[in-house]
Design a protein around this motif. Sequence first.
Motif, PDB file in Angstrom:
ATOM      1  N   TRP A  36       8.348  17.961  -0.014  1.00  0.00           N
ATOM      2  CA  TRP A  36       9.446  16.118  -0.117  1.00  0.00           C
ATOM      3  C   TRP A  36      11.205  17.483  -0.028  1.00  0.00           C
ATOM      4  O   TRP A  36      11.819  16.373   0.900  1.00  0.00           O
ATOM      5  CB  TRP A  36      10.095  17.035  -2.109  1.00  0.00           C
ATOM      6  N   ASN A  37      11.240  18.286  -0.235  1.00  0.00           N
ATOM      7  CA  ASN A  37      11.789  19.793   0.328  1.00  0.00           C
ATOM      8  C   ASN A  37      11.780  20.090   1.352  1.00  0.00           C
ATOM      9  O   ASN A  37      13.265  20.629   2.279  1.00  0.00           O
ATOM     10  CB  ASN A  37      12.011  20.566  -0.846  1.00  0.00           C
ATOM     11  N   ASP A  38      11.098  20.187   2.027  1.00  0.00           N
ATOM     12  CA  ASP A  38      10.991  20.248   3.175  1.00  0.00           C
ATOM     13  C   ASP A  38      11.955  19.485   4.676  1.00  0.00           C
ATOM     14  O   ASP A  38      11.444  18.567   4.949  1.00  0.00           O
ATOM     15  CB  ASP A  38       9.681  20.574   4.269  1.00  0.00           C
ATOM     16  N   PHE A  39      12.925  20.661   5.205  1.00  0.00           N
ATOM     17  CA  PHE A  39      13.681  19.507   6.081  1.00  0.00           C
ATOM     18  C   PHE A  39      13.146  20.400   8.152  1.00  0.00           C
ATOM     19  O   PHE A  39      13.338  19.919   8.369  1.00  0.00           O
ATOM     20  CB  PHE A  39      15.334  20.328   5.743  1.00  0.00           C
ATOM     21  N   TYR A  40      12.727  21.649   7.349  1.00  0.00           N
ATOM     22  CA  TYR A  40      12.481  22.505   9.135  1.00  0.00           C
ATOM     23  C   TYR A  40      11.552  21.603  10.045  1.00  0.00           C
ATOM     24  O   TYR A  40      11.733  21.804  10.794  1.00  0.00           O
ATOM     25  CB  TYR A  40      11.937  23.792   8.221  1.00  0.00           C
ATOM     26  N   SER A  41      10.129  21.090   9.266  1.00  0.00           N
ATOM     27  CA  SER A  41       9.295  20.449  10.221  1.00  0.00           C
ATOM     28  C   SER A  41      10.247  19.198  10.545  1.00  0.00           C
ATOM     29  O   SER A  41       9.895  18.945  11.810  1.00  0.00           O
ATOM     30  CB  SER A  41       8.547  19.547   9.417  1.00  0.00           C
ATOM     31  N   GLY A  42      11.095  18.525   9.689  1.00  0.00           N
ATOM     32  CA  GLY A  42      12.193  16.836  10.889  1.00  0.00           C
ATOM     33  C   GLY A  42      12.927  18.098  11.618  1.00  0.00           C
ATOM     34  O   GLY A  42      13.179  17.442  12.592  1.00  0.00           O
ATOM     35  N   LEU A  43      13.442  19.335  11.235  1.00  0.00           N
ATOM     36  CA  LEU A  43      14.453  19.746  11.835  1.00  0.00           C
ATOM     37  C   LEU A  43      13.736  19.712  13.664  1.00  0.00           C
ATOM     38  O   LEU A  43      14.384  20.082  15.003  1.00  0.00           O
ATOM     39  CB  LEU A  43      14.887  20.552  11.861  1.00  0.00           C
ATOM     40  N   ILE A  44      12.730  20.861  13.632  1.00  0.00           N
ATOM     41  CA  ILE A  44      11.250  20.602  14.672  1.00  0.00           C
ATOM     42  C   ILE A  44      10.348  20.148  15.414  1.00  0.00           C
ATOM     43  O   ILE A  44      11.251  19.688  16.279  1.00  0.00           O
ATOM     44  CB  ILE A  44      10.552  22.156  14.607  1.00  0.00           C
ATOM     45  N   TYR A  45      10.284  18.921  14.884  1.00  0.00           N
ATOM     46  CA  TYR A  45       9.704  18.442  15.040  1.00  0.00           C
ATOM     47  C   TYR A  45      10.138  16.648  15.358  1.00  0.00           C
ATOM     48  O   TYR A  45       9.369  16.113  16.219  1.00  0.00           O
ATOM     49  CB  TYR A  45       7.941  18.037  14.587  1.00  0.00           C
TER      50      TYR A  45
ATOM     51  N   ILE B 135       5.796   7.965   1.201  1.00  0.00           N
ATOM     52  CA  ILE B 135       4.501   8.216   1.956  1.00  0.00           C
ATOM     53  C   ILE B 135       4.349  10.173   2.910  1.00  0.00           C
ATOM     54  O   ILE B 135       3.192   9.929   2.320  1.00  0.00           O
ATOM     55  CB  ILE B 135       4.614   7.445   3.624  1.00  0.00           C
ATOM     56  N   ARG B 136       4.780  10.436   3.243  1.00  0.00           N
ATOM     57  CA  ARG B 136       4.598  11.983   3.348  1.00  0.00           C
ATOM     58  C   ARG B 136       4.116  12.603   2.753  1.00  0.00           C
ATOM     59  O   ARG B 136       3.317  13.474   2.354  1.00  0.00           O
ATOM     60  CB  ARG B 136       5.635  12.753   4.495  1.00  0.00           C
ATOM     61  N   VAL B 137       4.528  13.135   1.689  1.00  0.00           N
ATOM     62  CA  VAL B 137       4.574  13.445   0.174  1.00  0.00           C
ATOM     63  C   VAL B 137       2.943  13.477  -0.202  1.00  0.00           C
ATOM     64  O   VAL B 137       2.282  13.631  -0.510  1.00  0.00           O
ATOM     65  CB  VAL B 137       5.135  12.851  -0.400  1.00  0.00           C
ATOM     66  N   VAL B 138       2.664  11.597  -0.187  1.00  0.00           N
ATOM     67  CA  VAL B 138       1.135  11.233  -0.821  1.00  0.00           C
ATOM     68  C   VAL B 138       0.419  11.619  -0.149  1.00  0.00           C
ATOM     69  O   VAL B 138      -0.775  11.750  -0.085  1.00  0.00           O
ATOM     70  CB  VAL B 138       1.331   9.604  -1.088  1.00  0.00           C
ATOM     71  N   ILE B 139       0.884  11.518   1.208  1.00  0.00           N
ATOM     72  CA  ILE B 139      -0.920  11.521   2.571  1.00  0.00           C
ATOM     73  C   ILE B 139      -0.161  13.257   1.950  1.00  0.00           C
ATOM     74  O   ILE B 139      -1.960  13.720   2.391  1.00  0.00           O
ATOM     75  CB  ILE B 139      -0.208  11.052   3.814  1.00  0.00           C
ATOM     76  N   ALA B 140       0.047  14.089   2.355  1.00  0.00           N
ATOM     77  CA  ALA B 140       0.063  15.420   2.194  1.00  0.00           C
ATOM     78  C   ALA B 140      -0.646  16.260   1.136  1.00  0.00           C
ATOM     79  O   ALA B 140      -2.052  17.152   1.190  1.00  0.00           O
ATOM     80  CB  ALA B 140       1.185  16.464   2.951  1.00  0.00           C
ATOM     81  N   LEU B 141      -0.383  15.585  -0.042  1.00  0.00           N
ATOM     82  CA  LEU B 141      -0.752  15.503  -0.508  1.00  0.00           C
ATOM     83  C   LEU B 141      -2.524  15.476  -1.072  1.00  0.00           C
ATOM     84  O   LEU B 141      -3.608  16.495  -1.122  1.00  0.00           O
ATOM     85  CB  LEU B 141      -0.427  14.716  -1.892  1.00  0.00           C
ATOM     86  N   ALA B 142      -2.654  13.888  -0.476  1.00  0.00           N
ATOM     87  CA  ALA B 142      -4.139  14.069  -0.528  1.00  0.00           C
ATOM     88  C   ALA B 142      -5.288  14.702   0.399  1.00  0.00           C
ATOM     89  O   ALA B 142      -5.901  15.429  -0.016  1.00  0.00           O
ATOM     90  CB  ALA B 142      -3.913  12.464   0.131  1.00  0.00           C
ATOM     91  N   LEU B 143      -4.281  14.988   1.555  1.00  0.00           N
ATOM     92  CA  LEU B 143      -5.046  16.317   2.797  1.00  0.00           C
ATOM     93  C   LEU B 143      -4.765  17.325   2.242  1.00  0.00           C
ATOM     94  O   LEU B 143      -6.363  18.071   2.360  1.00  0.00           O
ATOM     95  CB  LEU B 143      -4.272  16.010   3.682  1.00  0.00           C
ATOM     96  N   ASN B 144      -4.405  17.828   1.334  1.00  0.00           N
ATOM     97  CA  ASN B 144      -4.334  19.405   1.082  1.00  0.00           C
ATOM     98  C   ASN B 144      -5.648  19.628  -0.036  1.00  0.00           C
ATOM     99  O   ASN B 144      -6.175  20.385   0.517  1.00  0.00           O
ATOM    100  CB  ASN B 144      -3.293  19.690   0.266  1.00  0.00           C
TER     101      ASN B 144
ATOM    102  N   TRP C 195       3.206  12.174  11.296  1.00  0.00           N
ATOM    103  CA  TRP C 195       1.712  13.097  11.282  1.00  0.00           C
ATOM    104  C   TRP C 195       2.356  15.198  11.744  1.00  0.00           C
ATOM    105  O   TRP C 195       1.783  15.524  11.334  1.00  0.00           O
ATOM    106  CB  TRP C 195       0.773  13.288  12.341  1.00  0.00           C
ATOM    107  N   ALA C 196       2.815  15.162  12.406  1.00  0.00           N
ATOM    108  CA  ALA C 196       3.569  16.206  13.044  1.00  0.00           C
ATOM    109  C   ALA C 196       4.192  16.754  11.674  1.00  0.00           C
ATOM    110  O   ALA C 196       4.728  18.018  11.408  1.00  0.00           O
ATOM    111  CB  ALA C 196       4.992  15.836  14.107  1.00  0.00           C
ATOM    112  N   LEU C 197       4.781  16.308  10.520  1.00  0.00           N
ATOM    113  CA  LEU C 197       5.058  16.551   9.327  1.00  0.00           C
ATOM    114  C   LEU C 197       3.837  17.192   8.769  1.00  0.00           C
ATOM    115  O   LEU C 197       4.124  17.869   7.949  1.00  0.00           O
ATOM    116  CB  LEU C 197       6.530  16.014   8.859  1.00  0.00           C
ATOM    117  N   ILE C 198       3.015  16.400   8.822  1.00  0.00           N
ATOM    118  CA  ILE C 198       2.001  16.502   7.240  1.00  0.00           C
ATOM    119  C   ILE C 198       1.135  17.751   8.191  1.00  0.00           C
ATOM    120  O   ILE C 198       0.722  18.264   7.585  1.00  0.00           O
ATOM    121  CB  ILE C 198       1.438  15.230   7.467  1.00  0.00           C
TER     122      ILE C 198
END
Lengths: 297, 302
Positions: A210-219, A80-89, A144-147
């Motif tokens: 897809w590869n981002d783990f940093y946002s998940g770690l922090i937020y 879901i995150r990949v799809v929304i982030a792509l559209a928003l980008n 949304w913190a990831l996106i």
Amino acid sequence: MVENKSVKSKIRVAVIYLIVLLLGLSCFLPLWNVVAISFSKSAAVSANRVNFWPVDFTLAAYKKILDDAQFWRSFVISVIRVVIALALNLILVVPMAYPLTKNSKEFKGRNIYMNLLIFAMLFSGGMIPSYILVKNLGLINSIWALILPGALPIFDVILLMNFFLGNPKSLEEAAIIDGAGPFQILLKILVPCSKSCLATISLFSIVGSWNDFYSGLIYIQKPVNYPIMTYIQSLSVDIQEMLRSGQTSQSLANITELSNRNLNAAKIVVAVIPLLMIYPFLQKYLVTGIVVGSVKE
Amino acid sequence: MLKTKKDLTRYSQISYHLMMLPGMFFLILFSYVPMVGIIMAFQDFVPSKGLWGSNFVGLKHFIYMVQLPDIVKVIRNTLIISIGKILLGTFMAIAFSILLNEIRLKFFKKTVQTIVYLPHFLSWVVLAAVVMNMFNLDGPINQFIASIGIPKINFLGNNKTFQPLLISTDVWKEFGYNSIVYLAAITTIDPGLHEAAAIDGASWWKRVWHVTLPGMLPIITLMAAMSLTGILSAGFDQVYNLYSPIVYETGDTLDTYVYRIGLVGRQYSFGSAVGLCRSLVGTILLLTSNWLAKELTDRKIF
């Protein structure tokens, strides 16, 4: 003399092939090792008997994943995150890139916008003020913190702006004479002409999300809301500690968590499959991305 | 209804601003608001009191930082790791591109390219697991080392081997991908130059040294200038996924330090102060590398 030379060059070619082959294997074998582990019996993995071929071949780990609710939850969160982030980008980057191709006479204020973008590339508030902001916005533990913090990739704006600038100006002028406004020009002329650049931006956005783990770690503080890479990272923590502390295989084998090594390997393999699926496209646009990446002005 | 030229321009201007609006909203919110947040580096920031309610303490955190022995260690580690990666990474990418260019078997070349580009697209979360499996005490690398009679090495838990491990695994991940740009540069070199050199009796090594490398020089210069930007980031993802308290001595870097002390340890003000110094030096480096790129080649980053 001539024969001597050709023998020498044959040896050289053979050595080059050998080195390239070894470098290729050095990239392939470590990745293959994880695949081999995922298809092996956990006892064999614990005893470190698995190198580059599965020992006691089994699909047990993959069967176990099918019932792992948290794995699939994280997997779906990431999709879901990949799809929304792509559209928003794309929604943010595409309209911004066009007005920036104008000079400051054609678009008053252009340079102010440009300088704001460049300064944000040069300087950042850093990890902690960003965390406090996301926290104050009430986005902690939300997808949304990831996106949202990465919704506007500034580099992509400049990339696409330069790509637009590469189109012949006459194309746009003809459209203006035909009565097209800025929105029509952008959507009907520039976007269809920029498919390769847009594909590059999209692919890199997908891979990055897809590869981002940093946002998940922090937020994300609730493990149930982890995206896939943060979830996988959280799994390996226990085992990493054991491996690092340098215990011998005997004492390690007693620890139950270690029997999960083949399960974790299988999870990694499944988590990488989406990337492998788009990898052929990535390779196709690889060079485009790099060539437009270093801009000549 | 006839549109005058003036109306048209006005319509265009408004459209342009409308196009900028959504993106600018995100830019201001997620790039510029955190910059205002830097104020907390000069406060004893308490989240419940907020940015406007916390006490100002001036340069307290900066003075504390300069006196901290940790910070010297962290900066030293960051520089060693990042410079090591840049030097070895550039060398490997260039060498690989030259070798790959000699390969005539198309199928072989394509296969190797497909494989060596792949690690670039994988997350360090995944690759850390790969590295752990390969380098653990009973893993394939140590099995090999033991088989030739050298005692096993705990690569991940030894301060002597941790930095080389970080550098070499990063080079391993990126050399294929980084070679693409060099390979593209090689193909633009006039083959006539090679033929002329060969007729003059130049050996392969001599041709690489006097024809190929000078032909690649502009792109090497550009990449070198651009790599300056990365000197303060030793790669958070990689270090975070591979390090442990045993190797903090040689593995702790600026980014991991700010994360651990500032965010996990909730020393928000101190963490922001370290982060601010890092950002400032980063800005100077980026400006310098852009200037260098523009001076040495005619390209620039932004």
